[in-house]
Design a protein around this motif. Structure first.
Motif, PDB file in Angstrom:
ATOM      1  N   SER A 290       0.736  -0.977   0.086  1.00  0.00           N
ATOM      2  CA  SER A 290      -0.148   0.114  -0.453  1.00  0.00           C
ATOM      3  C   SER A 290       1.553   1.410  -0.091  1.00  0.00           C
ATOM      4  O   SER A 290       2.195   1.202   0.450  1.00  0.00           O
ATOM      5  CB  SER A 290      -1.330   0.035   1.283  1.00  0.00           C
ATOM      6  N   ASN A 291      -0.045   2.500  -0.618  1.00  0.00           N
ATOM      7  CA  ASN A 291       1.020   3.653  -0.260  1.00  0.00           C
ATOM      8  C   ASN A 291       1.393   4.087   0.516  1.00  0.00           C
ATOM      9  O   ASN A 291       2.868   4.617   1.238  1.00  0.00           O
ATOM     10  CB  ASN A 291       0.432   5.402  -1.323  1.00  0.00           C
ATOM     11  N   GLU A 292       1.218   3.574   1.867  1.00  0.00           N
ATOM     12  CA  GLU A 292       1.142   4.031   3.745  1.00  0.00           C
ATOM     13  C   GLU A 292       2.553   3.425   4.051  1.00  0.00           C
ATOM     14  O   GLU A 292       3.841   3.799   4.726  1.00  0.00           O
ATOM     15  CB  GLU A 292      -0.298   3.328   4.474  1.00  0.00           C
ATOM     16  N   GLU A 293       2.496   2.032   3.109  1.00  0.00           N
ATOM     17  CA  GLU A 293       3.582   0.796   3.197  1.00  0.00           C
ATOM     18  C   GLU A 293       5.114   1.568   2.847  1.00  0.00           C
ATOM     19  O   GLU A 293       5.936   1.863   3.771  1.00  0.00           O
ATOM     20  CB  GLU A 293       3.018  -0.381   3.407  1.00  0.00           C
ATOM     21  N   TYR A 294       4.727   2.051   1.725  1.00  0.00           N
ATOM     22  CA  TYR A 294       5.826   3.044   1.024  1.00  0.00           C
ATOM     23  C   TYR A 294       6.238   4.381   1.849  1.00  0.00           C
ATOM     24  O   TYR A 294       7.517   4.242   2.498  1.00  0.00           O
ATOM     25  CB  TYR A 294       5.589   3.135  -0.653  1.00  0.00           C
ATOM     26  N   LYS A 295       5.807   4.444   2.295  1.00  0.00           N
ATOM     27  CA  LYS A 295       5.176   5.914   2.808  1.00  0.00           C
ATOM     28  C   LYS A 295       6.258   5.811   4.520  1.00  0.00           C
ATOM     29  O   LYS A 295       6.482   6.281   5.007  1.00  0.00           O
ATOM     30  CB  LYS A 295       4.507   6.693   3.594  1.00  0.00           C
ATOM     31  N   ASN A 296       5.694   4.670   5.015  1.00  0.00           N
ATOM     32  CA  ASN A 296       6.190   4.647   6.626  1.00  0.00           C
ATOM     33  C   ASN A 296       7.748   3.854   6.459  1.00  0.00           C
ATOM     34  O   ASN A 296       8.818   3.296   7.826  1.00  0.00           O
ATOM     35  CB  ASN A 296       5.480   3.066   7.123  1.00  0.00           C
ATOM     36  N   PHE A 297       7.854   2.761   5.090  1.00  0.00           N
ATOM     37  CA  PHE A 297       9.607   2.772   4.809  1.00  0.00           C
ATOM     38  C   PHE A 297       9.936   3.913   4.639  1.00  0.00           C
ATOM     39  O   PHE A 297      11.459   3.723   5.094  1.00  0.00           O
ATOM     40  CB  PHE A 297       9.315   1.139   3.776  1.00  0.00           C
ATOM     41  N   TYR A 298       9.384   4.619   3.732  1.00  0.00           N
ATOM     42  CA  TYR A 298      10.758   5.999   3.772  1.00  0.00           C
ATOM     43  C   TYR A 298      10.864   6.244   4.499  1.00  0.00           C
ATOM     44  O   TYR A 298      12.076   7.210   5.073  1.00  0.00           O
ATOM     45  CB  TYR A 298       9.685   6.538   2.863  1.00  0.00           C
ATOM     46  N   ARG A 299       9.935   6.577   6.159  1.00  0.00           N
ATOM     47  CA  ARG A 299      10.588   7.348   7.209  1.00  0.00           C
ATOM     48  C   ARG A 299      11.056   6.380   7.894  1.00  0.00           C
ATOM     49  O   ARG A 299      11.816   7.149   8.694  1.00  0.00           O
ATOM     50  CB  ARG A 299       8.699   6.905   8.169  1.00  0.00           C
ATOM     51  N   HIS A 300      11.685   5.048   7.798  1.00  0.00           N
ATOM     52  CA  HIS A 300      12.114   3.947   8.060  1.00  0.00           C
ATOM     53  C   HIS A 300      13.615   4.554   7.994  1.00  0.00           C
ATOM     54  O   HIS A 300      14.915   5.064   8.412  1.00  0.00           O
ATOM     55  CB  HIS A 300      12.192   3.070   8.633  1.00  0.00           C
ATOM     56  N   ILE A 301      14.235   4.764   6.568  1.00  0.00           N
ATOM     57  CA  ILE A 301      15.216   4.587   6.318  1.00  0.00           C
ATOM     58  C   ILE A 301      15.400   5.800   6.457  1.00  0.00           C
ATOM     59  O   ILE A 301      16.916   6.242   6.430  1.00  0.00           O
ATOM     60  CB  ILE A 301      15.563   4.148   5.006  1.00  0.00           C
TER      61      ILE A 301
END
Length: 641
Positions: free
Chosen positions: A254-265
């Motif tokens: 999902s888009n939210e999962e992509y965004k959360n991964f960005y926040r992580h890295i």
């Protein structure tokens, strides 16, 4: 405990901790994201080092992070079995901030604005976010590969110093216990912790386990047992998906999962502007997940700025800052590359010279430029992108000539068409507005927007309705040395001599140039004789309307802005021999031409020449002398009229 001592924090850490403790941070839950992220990094480092030293796993290769909380003691504890730390590493990592720009970072924050500041994780000080919710933090750690008696104990209330000691610790890895402040009870709630993990850390490939369904009687017994972690007091439940996000099918993310991964890295709570996730198979086999941030990463201009690409080989993290895959002008990109072609034990030296690396770099650059082109279709988003990264992109023409045509399309400029200092004009837009007989892209380079907009060099161009690009960033003069044409149209710096503008308009600027030139020849010779080798040549000009004189350069000479860049880099100021161009239609020039007294005439020439230099350079070697000359000439005019 052995070798117990109390040490003071580095002054920058003290300042940071003060901000953490005394501020009302609006996003307190990020402390858990930061600590889990650190645990994930510790696991990645162990995987990498264990490629050559398998014994580092110490018989337990199942990496994970565990979370448990104790409502009675008001504690939340995170335990990882990653790389761990030795005593000197604890001192270096938890007692100091060894990073340039520390002062500037801290000065940008205050107890009033820290609640809105998103730089905590980006700056690499995520551990200290624990003090947002904790009144005391205890760390117990042992580095992989060391003996059980080489464990390290660290404790602090965040008030200026910390205690450190040597302890016996059977397990490798790190355990962090937070003693929560009053009012932070929400973080002792099982559902709340699960939601935070799902929100920020679901994508992490490391299993995040949480102790649930706790048996209170067994827990009470465990509290009195030195080996309490071996006592089963509940069930360890895996909260996250625990597989690398980039290995999954795009359709399942999902888009939210992509965004959360960005926040992580990126350690950034903001959303990215755009991302691209691709799996490539063929001559090369790799996966890349690339992000363009919505804001400029902290320290992007610092020498020790770490590039945002993580390099994985067959899912193993090899490098956090894989600078070999990005040119400098794209250093703001965040993301991962996971290659199946590179060897797991590759060194930085081999990586730098690898053909696979060069091929990957070329492909990654093209994919990023394609992302930026896509972003450019949304003017609002692209304007935001350009404000943050425009100056960085301007390094591209010099650094990446193979992609210069694409980079040029991405450039944005201020211009006389928009009457604004906002850089929003593309070269395609400029060309679409060119006059019928116009065959060049005209631009002026100055120290500021105001100086560029009011430059006398563009007076005639504006009169004829010709758009001029206004360049005022320090890097612009250097960039234009490499950007010579676009779509067949040459760039022309308007402060260079011999501009043939008459063909652009039917207007004949000088009806009889030869007669005019002959009439003014004695004056030109007189000025030339006085200035001597201070100038290259004296000429008449028809390009001016309201200005008496300007200085210009020949087409192959160094520009004024380029000379300033050289000086700013610490080198000697280059000598520039200017051409002195005089407007015969201006009243001051006509006044000077009619002066017979050589002393007064020379003063007028000096005045006109200094004015022209001041317009071009923005400074004069002796401004006081310039002011006195003006005053003297004004006084002389007043007394003779």
């Amino acid at each position: 405990m052995k070798e117990k001592e109390t040490r003071g924090f580095q002054s920058e850490v003290k300042q940071l901790l003060n901000l953490m403790i005394n501020s009302l941070y609006s996003n307190k839950e990020i402390f858990l994201r930061e600590l889990i992220s650190n645990a994930s990094d510790a696991a990645d480092k162990l995987r990498f080092r264990a490629l050559e030293q398998p014994d580092l796993y110490e018989g337990n290769g199942e990496l994970r992070v565990r979370i448990l909380f104790d409502k009675d003691k008001r504690t939340i504890t995170l335990i990882d079995n990653g790389i761990g730390m030795q005593r000197n590493e604890v001192i270096d990592n938890l007692g100091t901030i060894a990073k340039s720009g520390t002062k500037a970072f801290l000065n940008s924050m205050s107890t009033d604005n820290v609640k809105d500041n998103q730089l905590i994780g980006q700056f690499g000080v995520g551990f200290y976010s624990a003090f947002i919710v904790a009144e005391k933090v205890i760390v117990s750690t042992r580095a992989a590969g060391t003996t059980y008696d080489q464990g390290v104990y660290w404790e602090s209330t965040g008030e200026g110093d910390y205690t450190i000691a040597s302890i016996n610790r059977p397990e490798r890895g790190t355990e962090i216990t937070l003693y929560l402040r009053k009012g932070e009870e929400e973080f002792l709630n099982e559902l709340r912790i699960k939601n935070i993990i799902s929100k920020y850390s679901d994508h992490i490939s490391l299993p995040i386990e949480m102790l649930t369904n706790i048996n209170q009687d067994t827990k009470n017994k465990a509290d009195n047992n030195e080996d309490k972690k071996d006592v089963v007091i509940g069930n360890w439940e895996t909260i996250n998906q625990a597989n690398a996000l980039w290995t999954r099918n795009k359709s399942d993310i999902s888009n939210e999962e992509y965004k959360n991964f960005y926040r992580h890295i990126s350690h950034n709570v903001n959303e990215p502007l755009i991302w691209s996730h691709n799996r490539i198979e063929g001559k090369q086999d790799y996966t890349c997940l690339l992000y363009i941030p919505a804001d400029a990463p902290w320290g992007i201009w610092n020498r020790d700025y770490k590039y945002g690409l993580k390099l994985y080989v067959k899912r193993v993290l090899i490098m956090d800052d894989a600078e070999y895959f990005l040119p400098n002008y794209l250093r703001f990109i965040k993301g991962i590359i996971d290659s199946n072609d590179l060897p797991l034990n590759i060194s930085r030296e081999i990586l730098q010279n690898s053909r696979i690396t060069q091929s990957l770099k070329s492909a990654i650059i093209k994919r990023i430029l394609s992302m930026i082109e896509k972003l450019a279709k949304n003017k609002e988003k692209y304007n935001s992108f350009w404000k943050n990264f425009g100056i960085v992109i301007k390094e591209g023409p010099a650094e990446d000539p193979s992609n210069i045509s694409i980079i040029a399309k991405l450039l944005r400029f201020a211009s006389t068409y928009c009457n604004s200092d906002q850089q929003t004009v593309s070269l395609d837009e400029y060309i679409s507005r060119m006059l019928e007989k116009q065959d060049k892209i005209y631009y002026i380079s100055a120290d500021s927007y105001a100086a560029a907009k009011s430059s006398p060099h563009i007076e005639l161009l504006q009169k004829k309705g010709i758009e001029v690009l206004l360049l005022f960033d320090r890097i612009d003069g250097w960039m234009m040395n490499y950007l010579t044409e676009f779509n067949g149209k040459l760039f022309q710096l308007v402060s260079k001599a011999d501009l043939n503008l008459d063909n652009i308009s039917q207007e004949n600027v000088a009806e009889n140039k030869e007669i005019e030139k002959k009439a003014w020849e004695p004056f030109i010779n007189r000025v030339q004789s006085y200035l001597g080798n201070r100038i290259k040549e004296v000429r008449l000009t028809n390009r001016l309307t309201d200005t008496p004189a300007i200085v210009t350069i020949e087409s192959n000479d160094m520009t004024t802005q380029m000379a300033k860049l050289i000086v700013a880099a610490g080198h000697m100021k280059p000598e520039i021999k200017y051409i002195f161009e005089i407007n015969p239609e201006h009243k001051l020039v006509k006044l000077a031409a009619n002066i017979n007294d050589n002393k007064i005439f020379n003063e007028w020439v000096e005045l006109l020449f200094d004015q022209a230099l001041f317009i071009e350079c923005g400074t004069l070697e002796d401004p006081n002398k310039f002011v006195r000359r003006i005053n003297n000439l004004l006084t002389n005019i007043t007394t003779t009229t």
